[in-house]
Design a protein around this motif. Structure first.
Motif, PDB file in Angstrom:
ATOM      1  N   ASN A 151     -24.108  45.085  27.180  1.00 51.28           N
ATOM      2  CA  ASN A 151     -26.195  44.527  27.090  1.00 51.28           C
ATOM      3  C   ASN A 151     -26.354  43.330  26.306  1.00 51.28           C
ATOM      4  O   ASN A 151     -27.442  42.154  27.225  1.00 51.28           O
ATOM      5  CB  ASN A 151     -27.047  45.564  27.047  1.00 51.28           C
ATOM      6  CG  ASN A 151     -27.119  46.290  27.817  1.00 51.28           C
ATOM      7  OD1 ASN A 151     -26.583  46.646  29.087  1.00 51.28           O
ATOM      8  ND2 ASN A 151     -27.350  47.563  27.616  1.00 51.28           N
ATOM      9  N   LEU A 152     -26.024  43.083  25.208  1.00 54.23           N
ATOM     10  CA  LEU A 152     -26.855  42.044  24.540  1.00 54.23           C
ATOM     11  C   LEU A 152     -25.274  40.757  25.294  1.00 54.23           C
ATOM     12  O   LEU A 152     -26.639  39.493  24.811  1.00 54.23           O
ATOM     13  CB  LEU A 152     -25.448  42.480  22.638  1.00 54.23           C
ATOM     14  CG  LEU A 152     -26.227  43.027  22.142  1.00 54.23           C
ATOM     15  CD1 LEU A 152     -25.681  43.574  20.715  1.00 54.23           C
ATOM     16  CD2 LEU A 152     -27.653  42.706  21.657  1.00 54.23           C
ATOM     17  N   ARG A 153     -24.459  40.772  26.065  1.00 55.44           N
ATOM     18  CA  ARG A 153     -23.002  39.768  26.043  1.00 55.44           C
ATOM     19  C   ARG A 153     -24.394  39.059  27.203  1.00 55.44           C
ATOM     20  O   ARG A 153     -24.750  37.877  27.726  1.00 55.44           O
ATOM     21  CB  ARG A 153     -22.838  40.139  26.337  1.00 55.44           C
ATOM     22  CG  ARG A 153     -21.476  39.714  25.263  1.00 55.44           C
ATOM     23  CD  ARG A 153     -19.619  40.461  26.220  1.00 55.44           C
ATOM     24  NE  ARG A 153     -19.367  41.352  26.805  1.00 55.44           N
ATOM     25  CZ  ARG A 153     -18.702  42.289  25.961  1.00 55.44           C
ATOM     26  NH1 ARG A 153     -18.743  42.488  25.173  1.00 55.44           N
ATOM     27  NH2 ARG A 153     -18.659  43.518  26.616  1.00 55.44           N
ATOM     28  N   GLU A 154     -25.074  39.925  27.934  1.00 60.02           N
ATOM     29  CA  GLU A 154     -25.797  40.118  29.083  1.00 60.02           C
ATOM     30  C   GLU A 154     -26.989  39.361  28.509  1.00 60.02           C
ATOM     31  O   GLU A 154     -27.768  38.271  29.944  1.00 60.02           O
ATOM     32  CB  GLU A 154     -25.752  41.050  30.445  1.00 60.02           C
ATOM     33  CG  GLU A 154     -24.780  41.452  30.619  1.00 60.02           C
ATOM     34  CD  GLU A 154     -25.330  42.926  31.470  1.00 60.02           C
ATOM     35  OE1 GLU A 154     -26.455  43.426  30.882  1.00 60.02           O
ATOM     36  OE2 GLU A 154     -24.356  43.687  32.125  1.00 60.02           O
ATOM     37  N   ARG A 155     -28.062  39.646  27.799  1.00 52.63           N
ATOM     38  CA  ARG A 155     -28.940  39.363  27.712  1.00 52.63           C
ATOM     39  C   ARG A 155     -28.727  37.792  26.908  1.00 52.63           C
ATOM     40  O   ARG A 155     -29.616  37.173  27.029  1.00 52.63           O
ATOM     41  CB  ARG A 155     -29.539  39.639  26.121  1.00 52.63           C
ATOM     42  CG  ARG A 155     -30.647  39.441  25.501  1.00 52.63           C
ATOM     43  CD  ARG A 155     -31.264  40.244  24.213  1.00 52.63           C
ATOM     44  NE  ARG A 155     -29.918  39.261  23.079  1.00 52.63           N
ATOM     45  CZ  ARG A 155     -30.470  39.998  22.341  1.00 52.63           C
ATOM     46  NH1 ARG A 155     -31.453  40.595  21.192  1.00 52.63           N
ATOM     47  NH2 ARG A 155     -29.203  39.398  21.235  1.00 52.63           N
ATOM     48  N   ASP A 156     -27.476  37.450  26.081  1.00 53.24           N
ATOM     49  CA  ASP A 156     -27.296  36.106  25.376  1.00 53.24           C
ATOM     50  C   ASP A 156     -26.865  35.190  27.027  1.00 53.24           C
ATOM     51  O   ASP A 156     -27.322  34.649  26.700  1.00 53.24           O
ATOM     52  CB  ASP A 156     -25.976  36.332  24.775  1.00 53.24           C
ATOM     53  CG  ASP A 156     -26.470  36.768  23.095  1.00 53.24           C
ATOM     54  OD1 ASP A 156     -27.723  37.427  23.080  1.00 53.24           O
ATOM     55  OD2 ASP A 156     -25.254  37.217  22.341  1.00 53.24           O
ATOM     56  N   ALA A 157     -26.169  35.735  28.033  1.00 55.30           N
ATOM     57  CA  ALA A 157     -26.310  34.569  29.098  1.00 55.30           C
ATOM     58  C   ALA A 157     -27.654  34.568  29.955  1.00 55.30           C
ATOM     59  O   ALA A 157     -27.966  33.664  30.362  1.00 55.30           O
ATOM     60  CB  ALA A 157     -25.333  35.590  30.077  1.00 55.30           C
ATOM     61  N   TYR A 158     -28.295  35.532  29.715  1.00 55.15           N
ATOM     62  CA  TYR A 158     -29.627  35.838  30.560  1.00 55.15           C
ATOM     63  C   TYR A 158     -30.472  34.427  29.634  1.00 55.15           C
ATOM     64  O   TYR A 158     -31.299  33.315  30.098  1.00 55.15           O
ATOM     65  CB  TYR A 158     -30.281  36.688  30.488  1.00 55.15           C
ATOM     66  CG  TYR A 158     -31.984  36.625  31.171  1.00 55.15           C
ATOM     67  CD1 TYR A 158     -31.977  36.508  32.146  1.00 55.15           C
ATOM     68  CD2 TYR A 158     -32.435  36.757  29.887  1.00 55.15           C
ATOM     69  CE1 TYR A 158     -33.641  36.749  32.361  1.00 55.15           C
ATOM     70  CE2 TYR A 158     -33.968  36.393  30.337  1.00 55.15           C
ATOM     71  CZ  TYR A 158     -34.282  36.922  31.591  1.00 55.15           C
ATOM     72  OH  TYR A 158     -35.576  36.258  31.763  1.00 55.15           O
ATOM     73  N   LEU A 218     -31.909  30.546  30.862  1.00 53.97           N
ATOM     74  CA  LEU A 218     -33.427  29.966  30.755  1.00 53.97           C
ATOM     75  C   LEU A 218     -33.510  28.750  29.293  1.00 53.97           C
ATOM     76  O   LEU A 218     -34.197  28.075  29.996  1.00 53.97           O
ATOM     77  CB  LEU A 218     -34.006  31.002  29.391  1.00 53.97           C
ATOM     78  CG  LEU A 218     -34.469  32.380  30.278  1.00 53.97           C
ATOM     79  CD1 LEU A 218     -35.369  32.863  29.409  1.00 53.97           C
ATOM     80  CD2 LEU A 218     -35.651  32.156  31.460  1.00 53.97           C
ATOM     81  N   ARG A 219     -32.588  28.444  28.553  1.00 58.96           N
ATOM     82  CA  ARG A 219     -32.620  26.959  28.175  1.00 58.96           C
ATOM     83  C   ARG A 219     -31.947  26.484  28.733  1.00 58.96           C
ATOM     84  O   ARG A 219     -32.809  25.423  28.384  1.00 58.96           O
ATOM     85  CB  ARG A 219     -31.847  27.465  26.662  1.00 58.96           C
ATOM     86  CG  ARG A 219     -32.736  28.992  25.467  1.00 58.96           C
ATOM     87  CD  ARG A 219     -31.527  28.329  24.053  1.00 58.96           C
ATOM     88  NE  ARG A 219     -30.070  28.897  24.670  1.00 58.96           N
ATOM     89  CZ  ARG A 219     -30.124  30.223  24.120  1.00 58.96           C
ATOM     90  NH1 ARG A 219     -30.623  30.923  24.268  1.00 58.96           N
ATOM     91  NH2 ARG A 219     -28.543  30.808  24.482  1.00 58.96           N
ATOM     92  N   GLN A 220     -31.042  26.373  29.420  1.00 55.44           N
ATOM     93  CA  GLN A 220     -30.765  25.311  30.542  1.00 55.44           C
ATOM     94  C   GLN A 220     -31.105  24.717  31.094  1.00 55.44           C
ATOM     95  O   GLN A 220     -32.203  23.875  31.684  1.00 55.44           O
ATOM     96  CB  GLN A 220     -29.214  26.224  31.340  1.00 55.44           C
ATOM     97  CG  GLN A 220     -28.892  24.958  32.249  1.00 55.44           C
ATOM     98  CD  GLN A 220     -28.134  23.297  31.445  1.00 55.44           C
ATOM     99  OE1 GLN A 220     -27.705  23.266  30.267  1.00 55.44           O
ATOM    100  NE2 GLN A 220     -28.015  22.378  31.969  1.00 55.44           N
ATOM    101  N   ARG A 221     -32.045  25.941  32.010  1.00 53.10           N
ATOM    102  CA  ARG A 221     -33.438  25.509  33.545  1.00 53.10           C
ATOM    103  C   ARG A 221     -34.612  25.095  32.214  1.00 53.10           C
ATOM    104  O   ARG A 221     -35.168  24.658  33.003  1.00 53.10           O
ATOM    105  CB  ARG A 221     -34.550  26.876  33.904  1.00 53.10           C
ATOM    106  CG  ARG A 221     -32.678  27.971  34.775  1.00 53.10           C
ATOM    107  CD  ARG A 221     -32.963  28.942  35.208  1.00 53.10           C
ATOM    108  NE  ARG A 221     -32.498  29.737  36.347  1.00 53.10           N
ATOM    109  CZ  ARG A 221     -32.945  29.938  37.270  1.00 53.10           C
ATOM    110  NH1 ARG A 221     -33.658  30.349  37.251  1.00 53.10           N
ATOM    111  NH2 ARG A 221     -31.496  30.441  38.354  1.00 53.10           N
ATOM    112  N   SER A 222     -34.425  25.741  31.162  1.00 50.96           N
ATOM    113  CA  SER A 222     -36.157  25.098  30.556  1.00 50.96           C
ATOM    114  C   SER A 222     -35.783  23.507  30.177  1.00 50.96           C
ATOM    115  O   SER A 222     -36.108  22.277  29.950  1.00 50.96           O
ATOM    116  CB  SER A 222     -35.836  25.468  29.277  1.00 50.96           C
ATOM    117  OG  SER A 222     -37.317  25.317  28.073  1.00 50.96           O
ATOM    118  N   ALA A 223     -34.760  22.823  29.385  1.00 55.94           N
ATOM    119  CA  ALA A 223     -33.834  21.467  29.727  1.00 55.94           C
ATOM    120  C   ALA A 223     -34.196  21.338  30.703  1.00 55.94           C
ATOM    121  O   ALA A 223     -34.658  19.994  30.281  1.00 55.94           O
ATOM    122  CB  ALA A 223     -32.854  21.332  28.894  1.00 55.94           C
TER     123      ALA A 223
END
Length: 450
Positions: free
Chosen positions: A205-212, A216-221
């Protein structure tokens, strides 16, 4: 005796169905809490099965009499709690951290009751409180975790003084110690196995959260980059308005000069210059309209077939390609509201194809289920492998000029905003770019904005 009452299990199907609810999306926090609640439900089902097996083994294998009626009542309580939790999970109301804490408190109460009925603190399964605290530390906020620790400690102390003793059939000290050690071993195996399962699921779950979060950071940039480009384009459009108007006035004055009237060739050149100035002004107006700064321009209702036909015809007139093969097979037709941004996106794809292949461009539009598919082909050299691997990233271009590669970057982001898909591939001769746009984003979504 008792077994633990929670397990983390990654149940994507049920959680995904409950996340959407009836009408829309939920926050990422609520999605995480729903997933955690579902995982607790899964572990509770294992606890029910484990308790039944443990009680039966104790009663009929070790010949230790237990209050079966009362202990069966606790098991039925856990079954009812799980059914209620499933109903809550399927609802549309958000799941809070407090609800997860209450679920763990109920599980702790059930474990305490089973231990009370089977010897109290002397029961070797009393160490399963630590597993429940481990679950709380992973799922709850620090405040709720410490409350859970205090509650478990209070339950342990209570079981030292308040419990129902069980009748041990063997009274020898060595037999009693051997029985206790066997119970401790079973408890150790259960706790170790469940902790491994629990931590494995938590890490996933943590890996999925980190990927999510990384997405989000990529899309924000990317969105920040688009905002800056939009501001620059809007500012440039405003700045260009004044010199274009000045040149237009000067050319209009020139056309009234007698010298120009006697020179037909020069008069034709001035007329062509004036036509190009008007085209520049229309482009500037289109930029301002796309940024929401145009006034007095009404939206235009049309159909997908007419929108595409008009778009291709406008591009053919303005760009004058050597050969354009256009095929519109979209059927049945759909009503839409014309979108300037989408029009510019498709123009960018057409322009890239023409730059790669001056002699031929092929465009096909067709319906693919509930999506509009636009395929643009060319007979150029195709995409470099590096560009295909980083498709849609800004400044990834084979044209070798500063600022290149922004066209496909904007195309991918606009298509993604509409919920569509953008892909590119090389063919035997040339390349093919495909846009997949959901009809709902072009019809219902646009209608709401009118």
């Amino acid at each position: 005796m008792s077994v633990p009452t929670q397990e983390l299990h990654h149940g994507k199907s049920l959680v995904a169905a409950s996340l959407a609810g009836k009408n829309g999306t939920v926050s990422h926090t609520d999605a995480t809490n729903r997933k955690n609640l579902f995982l607790l439900i899964q572990l509770r089902w294992l606890a029910v099965a484990g308790q039944v097996l443990t009680i039966l083994a104790t009663e009929y294998w070790f010949d230790i009499p237990l209050p079966l009626g009362e202990m069966a009542g606790v098991v039925l309580f856990l079954v009812g709690l799980n059914i209620f939790s499933l109903l809550v999970l399927r609802g549309i109301r958000p799941i809070s951290n407090t609800q997860l804490f209450i679920a763990l408190i109920f599980d702790m109460a059930a474990l305490t009751t089973q231990l009370y009925l089977s010897g109290g603190a002397s029961n070797p399964f009393v160490s399963l409180y630590l597993l429940q605290i481990t679950l709380g530390a992973a799922l709850l906020t620090p405040r709720f975790t410490w409350i859970l620790v205090a509650a478990a400690s209070a339950c342990f102390v209570l079981l030292i003084f308040l419990f129902q003793p069980i009748a041990i059939p063997h009274h020898g000290g060595s037999d009693l110690l051997s029985l206790h050690i066997r119970g401790m071993f079973i408890c150790f195996v259960l706790a170790a196995g469940l902790i491994v399962i629990f931590m494995t699921r938590i890490n996933r779950n943590l890996r999925e959260r980190d990927a999510y979060l990384a997405d989000l950071r990529q899309r924000s940039a990317e969105e920040d980059h688009i905002v800056r480009m939009g501001l620059l384009a809007s500012g440039a459009a405003h700045e260009l308005g004044t010199p274009l108007a000045t040149i237009s006035v000067i050319l209009s004055d020139w056309r009234h000069l007698r010298t120009l009237a006697r020179n037909r060739e020069l008069a034709a050149d001035v007329a062509e210059m004036q036509a190009q100035i008007e085209r520049c002004k229309r482009i500037v107006s289109g930029i301002l309209m796309s940024s929401g700064q145009a006034r007095g321009e009404g939206t235009i209702r049309t159909t997908i077939r007419d929108f595409l036909d008009d778009l291709v015809e406008e591009w053919r007139i303005s760009r004058q390609p050597f050969k354009l093969e256009y095929k519109n097979d979209f059927a049945p037709d759909e009503q839409i509201v014309s979108d300037t941004a989408l029009k510019q996106v498709i123009f960018n794809v057409f322009d890239n194809a023409q730059e790669a292949s001056q002699d031929w461009v092929g465009v096909t539009a067709e319906r693919q289920g509930d999506k509009l598919m636009i395929s643009v082909r060319d007979r150029g050299p195709g995409f470099d492998e590096g560009i295909l691997a980083a498709l849609g990233q800004p400044y990834m271009s084979s044209k070798g000029r500063p600022g290149g590669g922004l066209g496909l970057f904007l195309v991918m982001n606009v298509v993604r905003k509409l919920g569509g898909d953008f892909s590119a591939r090389n063919m035997e001769q040339g390349a093919c770019v495909t846009l997949l746009l959901p009809l709902a984003a072009l019809t219902d979504g646009d209608d709401r904005d009118v």
